[in-house]
Design a protein around this motif. Structure first.
Motif, PDB file in Angstrom:
ATOM      1  N   HIS A  61       0.843  -1.190   0.000  1.00  0.00           N
ATOM      2  CA  HIS A  61       0.000   0.000   0.000  1.00  0.00           C
ATOM      3  C   HIS A  61       0.884   1.248   0.000  1.00  0.00           C
ATOM      4  O   HIS A  61       1.773   1.403   0.824  1.00  0.00           O
ATOM      5  CB  HIS A  61      -0.909  -0.008   1.235  1.00  0.00           C
ATOM      6  CG  HIS A  61      -1.901   1.105   1.264  1.00  0.00           C
ATOM      7  ND1 HIS A  61      -2.957   1.191   0.393  1.00  0.00           N
ATOM      8  CD2 HIS A  61      -1.988   2.200   2.058  1.00  0.00           C
ATOM      9  CE1 HIS A  61      -3.671   2.270   0.654  1.00  0.00           C
ATOM     10  NE2 HIS A  61      -3.100   2.900   1.656  1.00  0.00           N
ATOM     11  N   GLY A  62       0.686   2.131  -0.967  1.00  0.00           N
ATOM     12  CA  GLY A  62       1.460   3.360  -1.039  1.00  0.00           C
ATOM     13  C   GLY A  62       2.676   3.288  -1.945  1.00  0.00           C
ATOM     14  O   GLY A  62       3.302   4.312  -2.225  1.00  0.00           O
ATOM     15  N   SER A  90      -6.635   6.346  -6.382  1.00  0.00           N
ATOM     16  CA  SER A  90      -5.264   6.820  -6.541  1.00  0.00           C
ATOM     17  C   SER A  90      -4.785   6.745  -7.986  1.00  0.00           C
ATOM     18  O   SER A  90      -5.306   5.985  -8.805  1.00  0.00           O
ATOM     19  CB  SER A  90      -4.326   5.990  -5.656  1.00  0.00           C
ATOM     20  OG  SER A  90      -4.334   4.631  -6.076  1.00  0.00           O
ATOM     21  N   LYS A  92      -1.799   5.585  -8.905  1.00  0.00           N
ATOM     22  CA  LYS A  92      -1.094   4.310  -9.119  1.00  0.00           C
ATOM     23  C   LYS A  92      -2.037   3.152  -9.370  1.00  0.00           C
ATOM     24  O   LYS A  92      -1.701   2.209 -10.091  1.00  0.00           O
ATOM     25  CB  LYS A  92      -0.174   4.004  -7.940  1.00  0.00           C
ATOM     26  CG  LYS A  92      -0.878   3.860  -6.602  1.00  0.00           C
ATOM     27  CD  LYS A  92       0.121   3.645  -5.475  1.00  0.00           C
ATOM     28  CE  LYS A  92      -0.563   3.568  -4.128  1.00  0.00           C
ATOM     29  NZ  LYS A  92      -1.195   4.850  -3.765  1.00  0.00           N
ATOM     30  N   SER A  93      -3.249   3.202  -8.798  1.00  0.00           N
ATOM     31  CA  SER A  93      -4.179   2.080  -8.965  1.00  0.00           C
ATOM     32  C   SER A  93      -4.681   1.966 -10.401  1.00  0.00           C
ATOM     33  O   SER A  93      -5.145   0.901 -10.822  1.00  0.00           O
ATOM     34  CB  SER A  93      -5.368   2.227  -8.012  1.00  0.00           C
ATOM     35  OG  SER A  93      -6.103   3.395  -8.296  1.00  0.00           O
ATOM     36  N   GLY A 110      -9.889  10.781  -9.863  1.00  0.00           N
ATOM     37  CA  GLY A 110      -9.074  10.841  -8.652  1.00  0.00           C
ATOM     38  C   GLY A 110      -7.867  11.706  -8.895  1.00  0.00           C
ATOM     39  O   GLY A 110      -7.942  12.708  -9.614  1.00  0.00           O
ATOM     40  N   GLU A 111      -6.734  11.288  -8.353  1.00  0.00           N
ATOM     41  CA  GLU A 111      -5.539  12.101  -8.476  1.00  0.00           C
ATOM     42  C   GLU A 111      -4.848  11.879  -9.823  1.00  0.00           C
ATOM     43  O   GLU A 111      -4.241  10.844 -10.056  1.00  0.00           O
ATOM     44  CB  GLU A 111      -4.584  11.812  -7.318  1.00  0.00           C
ATOM     45  CG  GLU A 111      -4.343  10.322  -7.058  1.00  0.00           C
ATOM     46  CD  GLU A 111      -3.449  10.079  -5.863  1.00  0.00           C
ATOM     47  OE1 GLU A 111      -3.618  10.754  -4.833  1.00  0.00           O
ATOM     48  OE2 GLU A 111      -2.585   9.194  -5.970  1.00  0.00           O
ATOM     49  N   ARG A 113      -5.709  11.181 -13.098  1.00  0.00           N
ATOM     50  CA  ARG A 113      -5.953   9.918 -13.809  1.00  0.00           C
ATOM     51  C   ARG A 113      -6.437  10.136 -15.237  1.00  0.00           C
ATOM     52  O   ARG A 113      -6.854   9.196 -15.892  1.00  0.00           O
ATOM     53  CB  ARG A 113      -6.960   9.077 -13.026  1.00  0.00           C
ATOM     54  CG  ARG A 113      -6.503   8.943 -11.578  1.00  0.00           C
ATOM     55  CD  ARG A 113      -6.979   7.770 -10.842  1.00  0.00           C
ATOM     56  NE  ARG A 113      -8.384   7.522 -10.741  1.00  0.00           N
ATOM     57  CZ  ARG A 113      -8.882   6.443 -10.141  1.00  0.00           C
ATOM     58  NH1 ARG A 113      -8.064   5.544  -9.622  1.00  0.00           N
ATOM     59  NH2 ARG A 113     -10.164   6.256 -10.056  1.00  0.00           N
TER      60      ARG A 113
END
Length: 348
Positions: A61-62, A90, A92-93, A110-111, A113
């Motif tokens: 995670h992260g 997120s 990365k997801s 999201g962030e 994307r």
């Protein structure tokens, strides 16, 4: 249709995501759904009949690690997914479905994307107040679903399957008493004691239930073990043998099976609460500063006890031992009364 879902990383969120999988299968029974999630999720995903394969996400995670996500995505190209649904918000997801060249990649904005997702949704939090509604909405074309009222009602709830043979085997493994019905306690919660009903209230309730002929099992992770020991230490000598601290002693798979054996469960707002709801166990869910308005237990057999309204910032130390005053104010007598009003059921 082959669908790749990038699943959440928390127990409660993973359980709520099953409503999406059930909805996808109801809309298209031929759909093949694979879920990429941390390896610890496999015991949950394996009990969801809608999921074809649980794909392990090896990155913590992260962790960004773009090169590794690129490798994971390329390895998935041969599976020929038609669609991907990304549940976390997120950046990365969203990378793995992009690198896997999945033609349609759906998720909430999201962030950063843009481009990674080509079926990007803009979330109106008032239109979709519940997390489960936000998950399920991603299964439909955005032109058809503008608010939660457009979703099929009622929503398909999560539901985990546990066999009777598994129950008997696991009860035997832990040498548990078959003569006393089981009440499960889930006294832990993430982010410290502010979301926890006080251990001394759990102990008082355990004492009374044991006096009525029940046995009490305490569930949780290794970091909840000390809380379980505090509960045990508060019991009388004659009650002590009928309460077992299993926090940190079970694998998640075993905890799921033993929760399915319980006649009822008392839980803080936690991942185990959502598992108990998905197992269709009678459940008392205790809320303090966190709100059931966003992530309630998804079960008709659940009763929520909360003495305040709205969302309150989690903070440690606003009451003795870091407990939140609103949870201290929920008395064992109140919980005992709610337990008596739950529908009768057989755990084992």
């Amino acid at each position: 249709m082959k669908i790749l879902v990038i699943g959440p990383s928390w127990v409660g969120d993973m359980m709520m995501s099953q409503s999406l999988y059930r909805t996808l299968k109801a809309e298209n029974p031929e759909a093949v759904i694979d879920v990429m999630a941390p390896a610890w999720c496999r015991p949950l995903l394996s009990r969801m009949p809608e999921v074809n394969e649980a794909l392990p996400m090896p990155l913590g995670h992260g962790a960004l690690q773009i090169a590794e996500r690129h490798r994971l995505g390329k390895a998935l190209r041969s599976k020929g997914y038609d669609r991907a649904i990304v549940l976390p918000g997120s950046f990365k997801s969203a990378l793995v479905p992009f690198f896997a060249a999945v033609p349609r990649r759906t998720g909430w904005r999201g962030e950063m994307r843009y481009g990674l997702l080509n079926d990007l949704r803009v979330l109106d939090k008032t239109a979709f107040p519940l997390m489960v509604q936000r998950y399920v909405a991603l299964g439909y074309d955005k032109a058809n679903i503008r608010s939660a009222s457009d979703l099929p009602q009622p929503l398909l709830r999560p539901g985990l399957t546990v066999l009777d043979a598994e129950k008997q085997t696991t009860l035997s493994t832990f040498k548990l008493d078959n003569q006393r019905p089981i009440i499960g306690f889930c006294p832990g919660a993430e982010f410290g004691p502010a979301k926890r009903w006080p251990h001394y209230h759990y102990a008082t309730l355990a004492q009374r239930l044991i006096a009525q002929g029940y046995q009490v099992l305490l569930f949780g992770s290794a970091k909840d073990h000390d809380t379980g020991q505090q509960i045990l230490a508060s019991l009388s000598e004659d009650a002590y043998p009928h309460c077992r601290n299993l926090a940190g002693e079970t694998q998640l798979e075993q905890a799921v099976i033993l929760l399915a054996c319980c006649h009822a469960i008392v839980s803080n707002d936690s991942g185990l609460m959502h598992i108990a709801a998905a197992l269709d166990r009678p459940l008392i869910a205790l809320y303090g500063p966190s709100s059931p308005d966003f992530t309630p237990p998804l079960s008709e057999k659940a009763r929520v006890i909360r003495l305040i309204t709205g969302y309150h910032k989690l903070r440690k130390g606003d009451a003795d031992e870091g407990y939140h005053q609103s949870l201290i104010d929920i008395t064992p007598e109140r919980v005992m009364a709610e337990l008596g009003m739950l529908p009768p059921t057989s755990g084992v």
